[in-house]
Design an enzyme around this catalytic site. Structure first.
Site, PDB file in Angstrom:
ATOM      1  N   CYS A   1       0.827  -1.199   0.000  1.00  0.00           N
ATOM      2  CA  CYS A   1       0.000   0.000   0.000  1.00  0.00           C
ATOM      3  C   CYS A   1       0.869   1.260   0.000  1.00  0.00           C
ATOM      4  O   CYS A   1       1.854   1.338   0.717  1.00  0.00           O
ATOM      5  CB  CYS A   1      -0.957   0.071   1.184  1.00  0.00           C
ATOM      6  SG  CYS A   1      -2.015  -1.361   1.325  1.00  0.00           S
TER       7      CYS A   1
ATOM      8  N   ARG B   1       4.057  -0.032  -4.725  1.00  0.00           N
ATOM      9  CA  ARG B   1       3.797  -0.604  -3.398  1.00  0.00           C
ATOM     10  C   ARG B   1       2.513  -1.447  -3.361  1.00  0.00           C
ATOM     11  O   ARG B   1       2.229  -2.103  -2.356  1.00  0.00           O
ATOM     12  CB  ARG B   1       3.681   0.518  -2.356  1.00  0.00           C
ATOM     13  CG  ARG B   1       4.930   1.365  -2.248  1.00  0.00           C
ATOM     14  CD  ARG B   1       4.716   2.503  -1.280  1.00  0.00           C
ATOM     15  NE  ARG B   1       4.551   2.014   0.067  1.00  0.00           N
ATOM     16  CZ  ARG B   1       5.538   1.778   0.921  1.00  0.00           C
ATOM     17  NH1 ARG B   1       6.780   1.991   0.544  1.00  0.00           N
ATOM     18  NH2 ARG B   1       5.304   1.336   2.133  1.00  0.00           N
TER      19      ARG B   1
ATOM     20  N   TRP C   1      -2.398  -2.878  -1.719  1.00  0.00           N
ATOM     21  CA  TRP C   1      -1.963  -4.267  -1.887  1.00  0.00           C
ATOM     22  C   TRP C   1      -2.775  -5.051  -0.854  1.00  0.00           C
ATOM     23  O   TRP C   1      -2.599  -4.868   0.349  1.00  0.00           O
ATOM     24  CB  TRP C   1      -0.465  -4.391  -1.610  1.00  0.00           C
ATOM     25  CG  TRP C   1       0.083  -5.756  -1.888  1.00  0.00           C
ATOM     26  CD1 TRP C   1       0.414  -6.258  -3.108  1.00  0.00           C
ATOM     27  CD2 TRP C   1       0.373  -6.782  -0.936  1.00  0.00           C
ATOM     28  NE1 TRP C   1       0.896  -7.542  -2.966  1.00  0.00           N
ATOM     29  CE2 TRP C   1       0.877  -7.893  -1.644  1.00  0.00           C
ATOM     30  CE3 TRP C   1       0.252  -6.884   0.456  1.00  0.00           C
ATOM     31  CZ2 TRP C   1       1.253  -9.075  -1.028  1.00  0.00           C
ATOM     32  CZ3 TRP C   1       0.634  -8.059   1.073  1.00  0.00           C
ATOM     33  CH2 TRP C   1       1.126  -9.142   0.328  1.00  0.00           C
TER      34      TRP C   1
ATOM     35  N   ASN D   1      -1.766   1.893   5.767  1.00  0.00           N
ATOM     36  CA  ASN D   1      -0.776   0.928   5.260  1.00  0.00           C
ATOM     37  C   ASN D   1      -0.315   0.112   6.454  1.00  0.00           C
ATOM     38  O   ASN D   1       0.189   0.686   7.432  1.00  0.00           O
ATOM     39  CB  ASN D   1       0.402   1.691   4.622  1.00  0.00           C
ATOM     40  CG  ASN D   1       1.571   0.777   4.316  1.00  0.00           C
ATOM     41  OD1 ASN D   1       1.387  -0.411   4.054  1.00  0.00           O
ATOM     42  ND2 ASN D   1       2.763   1.322   4.338  1.00  0.00           N
ATOM     43  N   GLY D   2      -0.504  -1.205   6.398  1.00  0.00           N
ATOM     44  CA  GLY D   2      -0.077  -2.049   7.518  1.00  0.00           C
ATOM     45  C   GLY D   2      -1.117  -3.114   7.796  1.00  0.00           C
ATOM     46  O   GLY D   2      -1.997  -3.366   6.961  1.00  0.00           O
TER      47      GLY D   2
ATOM     48  N   GLU E   1      18.874 -16.358  -7.153  1.00  0.00           N
ATOM     49  CA  GLU E   1      18.438 -15.023  -7.555  1.00  0.00           C
ATOM     50  C   GLU E   1      17.853 -15.047  -8.969  1.00  0.00           C
ATOM     51  O   GLU E   1      16.817 -14.433  -9.238  1.00  0.00           O
ATOM     52  CB  GLU E   1      19.620 -14.053  -7.434  1.00  0.00           C
ATOM     53  CG  GLU E   1      19.349 -12.637  -7.910  1.00  0.00           C
ATOM     54  CD  GLU E   1      18.117 -12.005  -7.286  1.00  0.00           C
ATOM     55  OE1 GLU E   1      17.620 -12.497  -6.266  1.00  0.00           O
ATOM     56  OE2 GLU E   1      17.619 -11.016  -7.854  1.00  0.00           O
TER      57      GLU E   1
ATOM     58  N   LYS F   1      13.919 -13.984  -9.928  1.00  0.00           N
ATOM     59  CA  LYS F   1      13.701 -12.899 -10.896  1.00  0.00           C
ATOM     60  C   LYS F   1      12.799 -13.383 -12.020  1.00  0.00           C
ATOM     61  O   LYS F   1      11.857 -12.709 -12.403  1.00  0.00           O
ATOM     62  CB  LYS F   1      15.051 -12.459 -11.426  1.00  0.00           C
ATOM     63  CG  LYS F   1      15.180 -11.037 -11.786  1.00  0.00           C
ATOM     64  CD  LYS F   1      15.567 -10.109 -10.661  1.00  0.00           C
ATOM     65  CE  LYS F   1      14.799 -10.315  -9.370  1.00  0.00           C
ATOM     66  NZ  LYS F   1      15.310  -9.643  -8.227  1.00  0.00           N
TER      67      LYS F   1
ATOM     68  N   GLU G   1       9.051 -14.244 -10.728  1.00  0.00           N
ATOM     69  CA  GLU G   1       8.187 -13.160 -10.274  1.00  0.00           C
ATOM     70  C   GLU G   1       7.652 -12.322 -11.421  1.00  0.00           C
ATOM     71  O   GLU G   1       6.545 -11.799 -11.336  1.00  0.00           O
ATOM     72  CB  GLU G   1       8.872 -12.279  -9.220  1.00  0.00           C
ATOM     73  CG  GLU G   1       9.976 -11.403  -9.707  1.00  0.00           C
ATOM     74  CD  GLU G   1      10.616 -10.590  -8.590  1.00  0.00           C
ATOM     75  OE1 GLU G   1       9.898 -10.059  -7.747  1.00  0.00           O
ATOM     76  OE2 GLU G   1      11.858 -10.500  -8.575  1.00  0.00           O
TER      77      GLU G   1
ATOM     78  N   HIS H   1      19.395 -36.216  -6.745  1.00  0.00           N
ATOM     79  CA  HIS H   1      18.766 -36.714  -5.516  1.00  0.00           C
ATOM     80  C   HIS H   1      17.255 -36.486  -5.542  1.00  0.00           C
ATOM     81  O   HIS H   1      16.636 -36.368  -4.495  1.00  0.00           O
ATOM     82  CB  HIS H   1      19.422 -36.065  -4.294  1.00  0.00           C
ATOM     83  CG  HIS H   1      20.876 -36.383  -4.216  1.00  0.00           C
ATOM     84  ND1 HIS H   1      21.340 -37.633  -3.893  1.00  0.00           N
ATOM     85  CD2 HIS H   1      21.970 -35.633  -4.482  1.00  0.00           C
ATOM     86  CE1 HIS H   1      22.663 -37.640  -3.939  1.00  0.00           C
ATOM     87  NE2 HIS H   1      23.064 -36.445  -4.302  1.00  0.00           N
TER      88      HIS H   1
ATOM     89  N   LYS I   1       6.381  -3.939  -3.881  1.00  0.00           N
ATOM     90  CA  LYS I   1       7.810  -3.678  -3.727  1.00  0.00           C
ATOM     91  C   LYS I   1       8.252  -3.712  -2.268  1.00  0.00           C
ATOM     92  O   LYS I   1       9.311  -4.227  -1.946  1.00  0.00           O
ATOM     93  CB  LYS I   1       8.107  -2.304  -4.334  1.00  0.00           C
ATOM     94  CG  LYS I   1       9.537  -1.864  -4.248  1.00  0.00           C
ATOM     95  CD  LYS I   1      10.308  -2.436  -5.393  1.00  0.00           C
ATOM     96  CE  LYS I   1      11.793  -2.131  -5.306  1.00  0.00           C
ATOM     97  NZ  LYS I   1      12.558  -3.208  -5.931  1.00  0.00           N
TER      98      LYS I   1
HETATM   99  C1  F6R Z   1      12.560  -9.680  -5.659  1.00  0.00           C
HETATM  100  C2  F6R Z   1      12.421  -8.682  -4.610  1.00  0.00           C
HETATM  101  C3  F6R Z   1      12.061  -9.136  -3.246  1.00  0.00           C
HETATM  102  C4  F6R Z   1      12.777  -8.286  -2.197  1.00  0.00           C
HETATM  103  C5  F6R Z   1      12.277  -8.647  -0.786  1.00  0.00           C
HETATM  104  C6  F6R Z   1      13.024  -7.856   0.283  1.00  0.00           C
HETATM  105  O1  F6R Z   1      12.958  -9.093  -6.866  1.00  0.00           O
HETATM  106  O2  F6R Z   1      12.576  -7.507  -4.841  1.00  0.00           O
HETATM  107  O3  F6R Z   1      12.334 -10.479  -3.066  1.00  0.00           O
HETATM  108  O4  F6R Z   1      14.155  -8.503  -2.292  1.00  0.00           O
HETATM  109  O5  F6R Z   1      10.922  -8.371  -0.705  1.00  0.00           O
HETATM  110  O6  F6R Z   1      12.837  -6.486   0.121  1.00  0.00           O
HETATM  111  P1  F6R Z   1      13.812  -5.453   0.803  1.00  0.00           P
HETATM  112  O7  F6R Z   1      15.152  -5.602   0.152  1.00  0.00           O
HETATM  113  O8  F6R Z   1      13.199  -4.110   0.545  1.00  0.00           O
HETATM  114  O9  F6R Z   1      13.882  -5.802   2.255  1.00  0.00           O
END
Ligand code: F6R
Length: 613
Positions: free
Chosen positions: A2, A27, A74, A98-99, A486, A490, A493, A509, A608
């Site tokens: 949010c 967000r 969100w 937000n929360g 990683e 990527k 998502e 395994h 985000k």
């Molecule tokens: C993936 C991504 C998330 C963040 C995770 C932690 O691309 O961006 O997995 O890495 O939500 O977020 P931060 O770094 O803001 O604590």
């Protein structure tokens, strides 16, 4: 999780709120809404399911107001629906939140007994009901009384219908930053919404109440004492938070990596002279991080979420190699519940782009309570994790808007490399010459990364072979395994293709049963010490018909029958290959998502900044 914004002043509230919501949309983008004073104490609310662009079409051009609040959601409590969209109103109170309010069920039962009936399934509406039930004309008193009853995390912007042109705000856990400009007072979840109006801002501290009027922002404690906020200045400008000619924020942020890394690394290189020789070493004096932080340690614990945790996996490899200290990497959401062993000779490193991730913040708080040493690697200045950590290493990657983290990740990697080099030097495990040599290698990685970024078309062509895939595997060993994790997050998502990262030796395994003809496997072979073993693992998947995309060191010399495509990385020492290989994986994910016609920057269901646990 949010995005919220409030504006009161002489400008058009509608314009400030809607442009702020667009900036905050990363967000959350399930629904959006605004509430504004529109004369005679009347508050007009317009909200709708969908993105801010849809809300914009519903707010009439002539909509006239100079004070209002806006929200982009969100969904947590309650599904995605018109009724659950913010703002929420009850009696004289209209608010955005937000929360997560954890005790909302018992509050709902209590408030329903007073004749207030919620119309939504949200916890936020219950907060509006609570504040309304406590309001007798003194907004601060009602908010303070509500804060004493609310459990969980919140940032609220609140309008009281009998107090036109004023916005009251309070936060716990979730972020709020504010600024005063000639045009009026603005408050939002993130500086990106304020940037076009001001570079100076302050973070509203927890348990303080801000009251915004046209001319000033007054901050008080819960018992009414006035507090002077500490202003901060951002070093980046509004163009950093725009697309600047790229199709998507993600593409732009991938290409910003060389500059971001320069900003993370260069200011921390300091000349040392020993026996008449000069050496450039990482030095964190300006960050207030003393060498003593790294001395006398029995262990290091790295805790973070998602991509930031993957950067931590690379940190573990570096620390164990260079410092010879046991390192564990913990998912922050699990950390508190597994009785971590923490003492004053434990260094807990939390990693977070936003500095607001609720689980990472909670892990940091536990570490602090347990008397462990704390260091955070954070991108957003003044964020909660940065403020609560004893020591902070800011990554200076600049604002990251795309939900998929790219430049923040490589900047976190750079932070781990610098910290590992400095700590090993401080602990006398690296000589001054070795430390300078390693550090030089880190700087030399930047031009190599730039070369990879120039090869976008090559990766787009390879991505065309992935768009129909339903499952995909990343395999690697050592640093390549950490990077596979990683690469996998990527890809999944933003492309919605199911993918998994496997330590290459682990496939046989169990997972090998999933490898069938034409299943894509992205194999990383950048580490010479495990190259022969990696080749055997590639043979194993190839023998089952996998479609292999190889990302390899320039001189890996892997037989062409073992792959369909080979991406050769520019020459760097193996230690620095994760940077160039990360850019390859980011671009493959980016192009695959784009070619599948998906929303690259705002993938479904994600947000985000994850400020709920
Ligand atoms: C993936 C991504 C998330 C963040 C995770 C932690 O691309 O961006 O997995 O890495 O939500 O977020 P931060 O770094 O803001 O604590």
């Amino acid at each position: 999780m949010c995005g919220i914004i409030g504006f009161t002043g002489c400008g058009r509230a509608k314009d400030v709120l809607l442009s702020g919501l667009s900036a905050l949309e990363y967000r959350g983008y399930d629904s959006a809404g605004i509430s504004c004073f529109t004369g005679d104490g009347k508050i007009t609310t317009i909200k709708s399911v969908g993105k801010v662009s849809k809300l914009k079409t519903q707010v009439p051009e002539e909509f006239s107001s100079t004070c209002g609040i806006g929200h982009t959601r969100w969904a947590t409590h309650g599904g995605v629906s018109q009724a659950n969209a913010h703002p929420h109103s009850c009696g004289r109170v209209t608010l955005i939140h937000n929360g997560i309010i954890e005790n909302y069920l018992c509050l709902r039962d209590e408030l329903s007994a007073t004749g207030r009936t919620p119309v939504s399934g949200t916890d936020s509406e219950i907060a509006a009901m609570l504040i309304d039930s406590l309001y007798t004309g003194d907004a601060r008193a009602a908010i303070a009384a509500a804060a004493a009853r609310l459990e969980g995390a919140y940032a609220f912007c609140i309008l009281f219908s009998d107090q036109p042109e004023k916005i009251y705000c309070i936060r716990k856990g979730s972020p709020l930053v504010a600024c005063q400009t000639k045009m009026g007072s603005i408050i939002a979840s993130d500086m990106v919404a304020l940037l076009r109006y001001s570079k100076d801002y302050f973070v509203l501290e927890e348990d303080l109440i801000a009251c915004l009027t046209h001319d000033e922002i007054t901050v008080t404690t819960l018992d009414g004492r006035t507090v002077a906020p500490d202003y901060l200045t951002v070093t980046w400008d509004v163009s950093s938070a725009q697309k600047n000619g790229f199709n998507h924020y993600m593409e732009k942020e991938i290409h910003e990596q060389p500059d971001a890394l320069l900003r993370t690394i260069t200011p921390r290189l300091v000349k040392y002279v020993e026996n008449g020789e000069s050496y450039m070493l990482p030095d964190f004096t300006a960050d207030g991080i003393p060498d003593s932080l790294f001395l006398g340690l029995s262990r290091i614990v790295i805790t973070a979420c998602g991509t930031a945790m993957h950067a931590g996996m690379m940190g573990k490899i570096l620390f164990e190699e260079l410092l010879h200290i046991p390192v564990t990497v913990d998912i922050a959401s699990e950390f508190r519940y597994q009785n971590p062993i923490l003492s004053e000779d434990t260094l807990v490193i939390t990693v977070s782009q936003s500095g607001e991730t609720a689980d990472t913040l909670a892990a940091l708080r536990l570490a602090t309570e347990s008397g462990a040493r704390t260091l955070s690697i954070v991108n957003v200045k003044g964020s909660s994790i940065a403020r609560e950590s004893a020591h902070v290493f800011y990554t200076h990657a600049g604002p990251e808007i795309a939900v998929a983290s790219t430049k923040a990740y490589t900047a976190q990697l750079a932070a781990f490399y610098m910290i590992a080099f400095r700590a090993a030097f401080a602990a006398r495990r690296l000589s001054i010459g070795e430390c300078a040599e390693y550090t030089k290698g880190l700087s030399l990685m930047i031009p190599a990364l730039t070369k990879v970024l120039e090869r976008g078309e090559e990766f787009a062509a390879i991505s065309r072979h992935l768009i129909k895939a339903t499952d995909l595997f990343f395999i690697g060993r050592g640093m390549d395994y950490a990077l596979s994790c990683e690469g996998s997050i990527k890809l999944k998502e933003i492309t919605y293709i199911h993918s998994e990262a496997y330590a290459a030796g682990e496939l046989k395994h169990g997972t090998l049963s999933l490898i069938a003809p034409d299943v894509p496997v992205i194999a990383l072979a950048t580490q010479h010490n495990v190259l022969a073993k990696m080749v055997s693992n590639i043979k194993e998947v190839r023998a089952r018909g996998a479609f292999v995309i190889l990302v390899a060191a320039k001189d890996a010399g892997i037989e062409p029958e073992l792959y369909d495509f080979c991406i050769e990385l520019p020459e760097t020492s193996d230690r620095f290959a994760p940077f160039t290989a990360a850019a390859v994986l980011q671009l493959i994910a980016y192009h695959t998502s784009f070619l599948r016609g998906l929303d690259v920057d705002q993938p479904r269901h994600l947000a985000k900044s994850v400020t709920v646990e």
